[in-house]
Design an enzyme around this catalytic site. Structure first.
Site, PDB file in Angstrom:
ATOM      1  N   GLU A   1       3.467 205.773  19.596  1.00 52.89           N
ATOM      2  CA  GLU A   1       4.371 205.599  18.462  1.00 52.89           C
ATOM      3  C   GLU A   1       5.776 205.417  19.016  1.00 52.89           C
ATOM      4  O   GLU A   1       6.231 206.185  19.851  1.00 52.89           O
ATOM      5  CB  GLU A   1       4.298 206.799  17.514  1.00 52.89           C
ATOM      6  CG  GLU A   1       4.566 208.147  18.153  1.00 52.89           C
ATOM      7  CD  GLU A   1       4.618 209.289  17.146  1.00 52.89           C
ATOM      8  OE1 GLU A   1       4.638 209.027  15.931  1.00 52.89           O
ATOM      9  OE2 GLU A   1       4.637 210.452  17.589  1.00 52.89           O
TER      10      GLU A   1
ATOM     11  N   ASP B   1      22.952 196.607  15.358  1.00 51.72           N
ATOM     12  CA  ASP B   1      21.783 196.967  16.139  1.00 51.72           C
ATOM     13  C   ASP B   1      21.569 195.849  17.149  1.00 51.72           C
ATOM     14  O   ASP B   1      22.039 194.715  16.978  1.00 51.72           O
ATOM     15  CB  ASP B   1      20.565 197.142  15.243  1.00 51.72           C
ATOM     16  CG  ASP B   1      19.488 198.013  15.882  1.00 51.72           C
ATOM     17  OD1 ASP B   1      19.568 198.263  17.098  1.00 51.72           O
ATOM     18  OD2 ASP B   1      18.564 198.439  15.169  1.00 51.72           O
TER      19      ASP B   1
END
Length: 883
Positions: free
Chosen positions: A628, A282
């Site tokens: 979000e 990542d």
């Protein structure tokens, strides 16, 4: 349905059987030629052999540079530059115009495996098209223009507070695995020798928030939860999906960073599951291994890269947002210092270059299977038709007191709410830019052309409504003799160098395909229409700042690839003009960047007035990726850093909804969000509620068609809608006890698997292929399903299994989405294998336990929907399954 390269091709043996006798010699000749071609192919070097030959000719410094996401060209070896970082969560992302499908959680709500294959196939086609349109003469690629797709996100949405839960396929490991496997097959293509694109299963493993702690989180899952919840979908994507890439996570698991974990990357991924592809970190995860403010597992970068590559990581994604780079220096140093074997570096490079070779990235001609794809095969009407189908199938009718479908077309419709005309609410995050975005307001207007459609947002998501600043309120000069703003556009992100300047009507920018290194400045004057407090912000997915009357009122300059709702406040007097300056960075993430404001007007009063005048009210509420999302720099009531601190509809929306419903007109509540909303008041007072998710570029058409009754909704919830946070464990607690439909013990608002229809279905008595089986054996279950209503509709047949001694509620083990015309019936057969009948003990061992099993079938969970059941006896000794 999208055509696949092998679709409709008869098997060669069947073709010969049907060939007229006079043509048999020709057919035999063709067969001989094919055999010869196959023999030549067998003699050709494998991708691994070709890759090893390239790697052997590289210097250590060249090797190290190839291990970062932006791999430079090596001209002497005819290796072009390649940027591995490409996003395709629900369409080609951050690369300009593309077909935008529903956000991932919405696609999971379709419960349609075949559709997910088609969606993946379309996305792969558009990746190929963009690659062809943008590659350099030597075949090199820029950011977001390559063919290695960092999707799907198959982390389990274990807690509704997680802002990135919208990127997942929900809370159930089995549903997640089925959606993911089919999506991967679509992305990677059907040709056994070459990849259409390479998919990436992420984030491996045990990763699901909180966002604020993701670079420091050390997760300690129980052996049961690891095997029962966190790993099954990853296992399926490797063993069944044959995914060619896996992304290791930011966090540590049991004290070891996921990107340096031999247990995850070697023991599980490669040895137990047989993974043959490459592992990418990542973005920033490799730096987390050593950084003081992160996991600090090692003391130096050299120790960190040695640990990661030795464990099985193959590629570093650097995170420019947090200065976590992919510099090659530590890799070179680690090898020369004896901390990292050069053979380990070579192993990683062979895996990477074998992937590029299978994609055809090192050849002058594209793979034969995908040679028909052209640069303009992007964002086509045919692709948008698939996006519309996906949006329709994703719609979940949560509640309906008979209002829907509409009996007659209303003469006046009031469309109200902050998401009614919001493109942000269509696309969620990790998105492309739809060229023809259809908001709910636009969809209602198109579907009801004879109705008078009234519109007022009434409120913003968490504050006042924020319409675009009108052109008439912006002036070049203080006297407002000329409307507009002076504009300066720069080639780089730092507002420096030679600028293209002129006068523009507003601070707008349509930067869909402009790359990632541009910036702009607009200066002029703002004229206030009335006295009061104003809020100003720039609608953007990148950095911006605004000055009013020489004062910096909002500074969001460090925002990168995520949106911001940071707004500046200013008190202005009617009729006065104020100097204004707006500066913004282009990151290519959105196509419509503009200046918006909130004004001292009671937007709620206008909305209520429109509701009173209407025959039907469509209230479009919810969230957006501004609230979000991933590691947002945001703190407003109900939200923190991208995560949620409350499940309630934001207070300004709740207050307006109650006022609008009080007007007494029939109301449809449309929720657009990537996660569950606790709409308890609405459930009691609003006659119809639709969960639309972030439905993609065609979302407005799908919502309007559902309301009109053009199709019967059949989407099902992939997550539980809880009544509140009460009863849920703390967000940072990774134990599954008390979470998701399998382990939550309290009442819920809408259960996992829930979704209403415009018709009714009746299930017959299920039949087991055998009423008793030995532990470890499979069994088929067959049930007749009849459409007993008056509307054609899809139905999602769901099969749950209750297992002897299991601590979980009956668990989803199979499903199928079927279409039935009114009055028709069909027979559905679902297979249960040993893994579907297994359970996991406290030590993490998976086995089939002898005893009575209850098999439930219906349109939802047992206990929440009408189901039929059968009892299966499993005999013999416990049957152990491999991890």
């Amino acid at each position: 349905m999208i055509d696949h390269p092998t679709a409709g091709r008869p098997h060669r043996r069947a073709l010969l059987q049907r060939t007229p006798s006079r043509l048999v010699p020709l057919a035999l000749a063709a067969a001989i030629a094919a055999t010869a071609a196959s023999a030549r192919a067998q003699q050709a070097p494998t991708p691994e052999t070709r890759a090893a030959g390239l790697v052997a000719r590289m210097t250590l410094e060249e090797k190290a540079a190839q291990l970062g996401n932006d791999a430079p060209a090596i001209p002497r070896l005819k290796i072009p530059r390649y940027n591995w970082w490409n996003e395709g969560l629900h369409g080609v992302a951050r690369a300009g115009y593309a077909t935008v499908f529903p956000q991932a959680v919405g696609m999971a709500a379709t419960w349609d495996e075949a559709l997910m294959h088609d969606v993946g196939d379309v996305i792969a086609t558009e990746f190929r098209a963009k690659y062809l349109a943008t590659r350099s003469p030597d075949g090199g690629t820029d950011w977001y223009r390559g063919l290695t797709v960092w999707s799907p996100n198959i982390n389990i949405f274990r807690d509704p507070r997680w802002g990135r839960g919208q990127e997942t396929y929900g809370e159930d490991p089995y549903l997640t695995s089925r959606i993911a496997v089919n999506f991967i097959h679509g992305l990677q293509g059907d040709d056994p020798a070459t990849f259409k694109t390479i998919a990436t299963a992420k984030h491996f493993a045990v990763h699901s928030g909180p966002e604020s702690n993701r670079h420091r989180e050390d997760v300690h899952p129980s052996p049961h939860d690891l095997e029962d919840t966190y790993l099954p979908a990853f296992r399926a994507t490797v063993t069944e999906g044959k995914v060619a890439s896996v992304m290791c996570a930011y966090n540590a698991v049991d004290g070891v960073p996921a990107c340096a974990s031999d247990d995850l990357l070697e023991q599980h991924l490669r040895r137990a599951w047989g993974f043959k592809g490459f592992v990418v970190s990542d973005c920033g995860a490799a730096a987390n291994i050593y950084r003081d403010d992160s996991l600090h597992y090692t003391k130096t970068p050299e120790q960190a890269v040695a640990a990661a590559f030795t464990a099985g990581m193959d590629l570093i994604c650097g995170d420019y947002r947090n200065n976590m780079t992919t510099e090659a220096g530590p890799i070179v140093n680690a090898v020369r210092q004896g901390q990292l074997k050069e053979a380990v570096v070579d192993r990683a490079l062979v895996r990477l270059f074998a992937g590029r070779i299978r994609l055809g990235l090192l050849d002058t001609e594209p793979p034969r299977a995908y040679a028909a794809i052209k640069p303009d095969d992007n964002d086509t009407p045919a692709h948008r038709a698939v996006a519309l189908k996906a949006a329709q199938e994703a719609m979940v009718l949560l509640k309906n007191d008979g209002l829907l479908p509409l009996k007659t077309a209303p003469k006046t419709i009031a469309v109200i709410g902050p998401n009614a005309d919001s493109e942000d609410a269509l696309v969620g995050n990790y998105n492309g830019q739809p060229s023809h975005p259809v908001t709910v307001l636009a969809g209602i207007r198109a579907r009801f052309p004879d109705a008078k459609v009234l519109y007022a947002p009434g409120t913003g998501l968490v504050g006042p409504a924020e319409p675009p600043v009108p052109d008439a309120n912006l002036c070049v000069d203080a006297a407002c003799r000329t409307t507009g703003l002076k504009a300066e556009h720069f080639a780089g992100p730092a507002l420096a160098g030679n600028a293209q300047d002129g006068v523009e009507r507003n601070a707008r920018a349509a930067w869909q395909d402009g790359g990632h290194n541009a910036s702009a400045r607009w200066t002029g004057y703002l004229k206030a229409p009335r006295t009061g407090d104003y809020g100003l912000r720039y609608l953007s997915n990148a950095g911006y700042r605004i000055w009013i009357d020489g004062k910096l009122v909002v500074d969001a300059w460090d925002v990168t690839d995520s949106p911001s709702i940071a707004a500046g406040k200013a008190t202005l007097q009617a009729g006065r003009t104020y100097p204004i300056r707006i500066e913004a960075v282009q990151r290519g993430a959105r196509g419509d960047q503009k200046l918006v404001w909130s004004t001292p007007v009671d937007g709620g009063r206008e909305a209520v007035d429109l509701a009173r005048r209407a025959d039907l009210v469509v209230f479009v509420a919810g969230l957006s990726a501004n609230l979000e999302g991933e590691e947002l720099k945001l703190q407003v009531p109900g939200f923190l850093g991208g995560d949620r601190t409350s499940l309630d509809l934001p207070a300004p929306q709740e207050r307006l909804l109650e006022r609008v419903v009080g007007a007494g007109k029939p109301t449809v509540l449309v929720l657009m969000s990537g996660s569950a909303l606790a709409v308890n008041w609405a459930d009691k007072h609003v006659p119809a509620i639709v969960q639309a998710w972030y439905p993609g570029g065609e979302g407005g058409h799908a919502v309007a068609g559902l309301i009109a009754g053009d199709y019967s909704p059949a989407g099902r919830l992939p997550v539980t809608f809880y009544r509140s946070l009460d009863g849920l464990p703390p967000f940072g607690d990774y134990r599954m006890d008390g979470r998701t439909y399998r382990y939550f013990k309290g009442p819920v608002l809408y259960p996992f698997g829930h979704g209403l229809s415009y018709t009714t279905f009746r299930y017959g008595t299920p039949a087991l292929a055998a009423s008793s089986i030995a532990a470890g054996n499979p069994v088929d279950v067959t049930v007749d399903v009849a459409n007993t209503g008056k509307r054609d509709s899809d139905e999602v047949v769901q099969l749950y299994v209750g297992k002897p001694g299991d601590t979980a509620h009956p668990t989803l083990a199979a499903f199928r989405r079927v279409h039935l015309k009114a009055g028709d019936r069909t027979r559905v057969t679902l297979a249960l294998d040993a893994r579907a009948l297994s359970q996991v003990d406290a030590a993490g061992a998976r086995m089939v336990v002898p005893g009575p099993y209850t098999v439930y079938l219906g349109g939802g969970q047992p206990g929440h929907a009408q189901t039929v059941k059968a009892v299966l006896a499993v005999t013999g000794a416990p049957f152990a399954l491999p991890k």
